[in-house]
Design a protein around this motif. Structure first.
Motif, PDB file in Angstrom:
ATOM      1  N   GLU A 182      -6.442 -20.822 -46.677  1.00  0.00           N
ATOM      2  CA  GLU A 182      -7.174 -21.944 -46.220  1.00  0.00           C
ATOM      3  C   GLU A 182      -7.351 -22.107 -44.803  1.00  0.00           C
ATOM      4  OE1 GLU A 182      -6.832 -26.732 -46.708  1.00  0.00           O
ATOM      5  OE2 GLU A 182      -5.863 -25.369 -48.070  1.00  0.00           O
ATOM      6  N   GLU A 183      -6.188 -21.879 -44.145  1.00  0.00           N
ATOM      7  CA  GLU A 183      -6.091 -21.803 -42.472  1.00  0.00           C
ATOM      8  C   GLU A 183      -7.114 -20.816 -42.041  1.00  0.00           C
ATOM      9  OE1 GLU A 183      -3.370 -20.468 -39.165  1.00  0.00           O
ATOM     10  OE2 GLU A 183      -2.319 -21.611 -40.707  1.00  0.00           O
ATOM     11  N   GLN A 184      -7.341 -19.603 -42.406  1.00  0.00           N
ATOM     12  CA  GLN A 184      -8.525 -18.798 -42.140  1.00  0.00           C
ATOM     13  C   GLN A 184      -9.806 -19.146 -42.308  1.00  0.00           C
ATOM     14  OE1 GLN A 184      -8.239 -15.807 -40.383  1.00  0.00           O
ATOM     15  NE2 GLN A 184      -5.897 -16.284 -40.111  1.00  0.00           N
ATOM     16  N   GLN A 185      -9.861 -19.620 -43.557  1.00  0.00           N
ATOM     17  CA  GLN A 185     -11.396 -20.455 -43.905  1.00  0.00           C
ATOM     18  C   GLN A 185     -11.691 -21.230 -42.845  1.00  0.00           C
ATOM     19  OE1 GLN A 185     -13.089 -19.152 -46.233  1.00  0.00           O
ATOM     20  NE2 GLN A 185     -14.783 -20.275 -46.004  1.00  0.00           N
ATOM     21  N   ASN A 186     -10.924 -22.177 -42.426  1.00  0.00           N
ATOM     22  CA  ASN A 186     -11.206 -23.370 -41.428  1.00  0.00           C
ATOM     23  C   ASN A 186     -11.627 -22.574 -40.240  1.00  0.00           C
ATOM     24  OD1 ASN A 186     -11.296 -26.008 -40.247  1.00  0.00           O
ATOM     25  ND2 ASN A 186      -9.525 -25.648 -39.409  1.00  0.00           N
ATOM     26  N   SER A 187     -10.997 -21.486 -39.874  1.00  0.00           N
ATOM     27  CA  SER A 187     -11.176 -20.648 -38.478  1.00  0.00           C
ATOM     28  C   SER A 187     -12.692 -20.179 -38.730  1.00  0.00           C
ATOM     29  CB  SER A 187     -10.270 -19.569 -38.172  1.00  0.00           C
ATOM     30  OG  SER A 187     -10.598 -18.612 -37.184  1.00  0.00           O
ATOM     31  N   PHE A 188     -12.806 -19.638 -39.982  1.00  0.00           N
ATOM     32  CA  PHE A 188     -14.515 -19.162 -40.383  1.00  0.00           C
ATOM     33  C   PHE A 188     -15.364 -19.986 -40.034  1.00  0.00           C
ATOM     34  CE2 PHE A 188     -17.730 -17.975 -43.329  1.00  0.00           C
ATOM     35  CZ  PHE A 188     -18.090 -16.790 -42.787  1.00  0.00           C
TER      36      PHE A 188
ATOM     37  N   VAL B  48     -15.180 -22.901 -38.198  1.00  0.00           N
ATOM     38  CA  VAL B  48     -15.143 -23.279 -36.877  1.00  0.00           C
ATOM     39  C   VAL B  48     -15.888 -22.232 -36.011  1.00  0.00           C
ATOM     40  CG1 VAL B  48     -13.766 -23.644 -34.833  1.00  0.00           C
ATOM     41  CG2 VAL B  48     -13.058 -24.628 -36.897  1.00  0.00           C
ATOM     42  N   GLN B  49     -15.744 -20.934 -36.418  1.00  0.00           N
ATOM     43  CA  GLN B  49     -16.567 -19.829 -35.746  1.00  0.00           C
ATOM     44  C   GLN B  49     -18.111 -19.929 -35.888  1.00  0.00           C
ATOM     45  OE1 GLN B  49     -14.888 -15.828 -35.694  1.00  0.00           O
ATOM     46  NE2 GLN B  49     -13.357 -16.790 -36.756  1.00  0.00           N
ATOM     47  N   VAL B  50     -18.379 -20.078 -36.948  1.00  0.00           N
ATOM     48  CA  VAL B  50     -19.743 -20.246 -37.296  1.00  0.00           C
ATOM     49  C   VAL B  50     -20.623 -21.568 -36.677  1.00  0.00           C
ATOM     50  CG1 VAL B  50     -21.354 -20.595 -39.114  1.00  0.00           C
ATOM     51  CG2 VAL B  50     -19.597 -19.150 -39.520  1.00  0.00           C
TER      52      VAL B  50
ATOM     53  N   THR C  24     -19.083 -12.647 -30.122  1.00  0.00           N
ATOM     54  CA  THR C  24     -17.951 -12.865 -31.042  1.00  0.00           C
ATOM     55  C   THR C  24     -16.858 -13.091 -30.604  1.00  0.00           C
ATOM     56  OG1 THR C  24     -16.939 -11.290 -32.828  1.00  0.00           O
ATOM     57  CG2 THR C  24     -17.281 -10.276 -30.647  1.00  0.00           C
ATOM     58  N   LYS C  25     -15.774 -13.580 -31.334  1.00  0.00           N
ATOM     59  CA  LYS C  25     -14.596 -14.163 -30.698  1.00  0.00           C
ATOM     60  C   LYS C  25     -13.822 -13.245 -29.887  1.00  0.00           C
ATOM     61  CE  LYS C  25     -10.520 -16.432 -32.668  1.00  0.00           C
ATOM     62  NZ  LYS C  25      -9.769 -17.129 -33.979  1.00  0.00           N
ATOM     63  N   SER C  26     -13.809 -11.902 -30.648  1.00  0.00           N
ATOM     64  CA  SER C  26     -12.838 -10.753 -29.936  1.00  0.00           C
ATOM     65  C   SER C  26     -13.295  -9.897 -30.301  1.00  0.00           C
ATOM     66  CB  SER C  26     -11.590 -10.984 -30.028  1.00  0.00           C
ATOM     67  OG  SER C  26     -10.934 -10.672 -31.167  1.00  0.00           O
TER      68      SER C  26
END
Length: 128
Positions: free
Chosen positions: A38-44, A46-48, A99-101
C-alpha cells in the motif's frame, strides 16, 4: 593591443530542432515502484500525478506517463511500459523523459548505461 580569444559554445541540437519546427517539447515521464504494498502504491500514484501536473504546467506536450507497477527494476525485459517508452523514443515521438531517479530506469548498472547510451545514439540529450 590585447588579443581576445572567443570560444564558440555550440547550441543544444535538440533545442535548435524544436525552435525551427516551432513545436512544443514532447515530454514523457517514467514511474515505477517495485512492490505492490500500500505504501508503494501511494508513491506510484503520487509520481503519476506529479509528472502529469509538471508537464502540463510547463506547457509541454504530454508524450505519455509510462508506469510499471509492482515490477522489479533488476531487468527491463518484463517492463512493458518502459520498453514501449524506449520504442517511442526510437521513433522520435519523445524528446525528454522525466523520472524520480535513475534507479527507476534500472537497478542493474549495465542495463541502465545501455539504455542511456541507446537514447543518446538516437539524439536524446541525456537529461533524465
Amino acid at each position: 593591443m590585447v588579443q581576445k580569444t572567443v570560444t564558440e559554445i555550440p547550441a543544444n541540437p535538440l533545442m535548435g530542432d524544436l525552435r525551427k519546427r516551432k513545436r512544443k517539447l514532447r515530454v514523457a515521464a517514467y514511474c515505477r515502484v517495485s512492490t505492490e504494498e500500500e505504501e508503494q502504491q501511494n508513491s506510484f500514484e503520487v509520481q503519476v500525478a506529479y509528472y502529469t501536473d509538471k508537464i502540463t504546467h510547463h506547457g509541454w506536450q504530454l508524450a505519455g506517463i509510462f508506469a510499471d507497477d509492482g515490477i522489479s527494476g533488476v531487468s527491463t525485459k518484463k517492463r512493458d511500459q518502459f520498453n514501449k517508452m524506449i520504442e517511442l523514443c526510437r521513433k522520435k515521438k519523445i524528446d525528454l523523459i522525466l523520472t524520480k531517479s535513475i534507479s527507476r530506469f534500472a537497478r542493474n548498472t549495465l542495463d541502465c548505461i545501455k539504455h542511456v547510451r541507446i537514447l543518446k545514439s538516437w539524439g536524446h540529450s541525456g537529461h533524465i
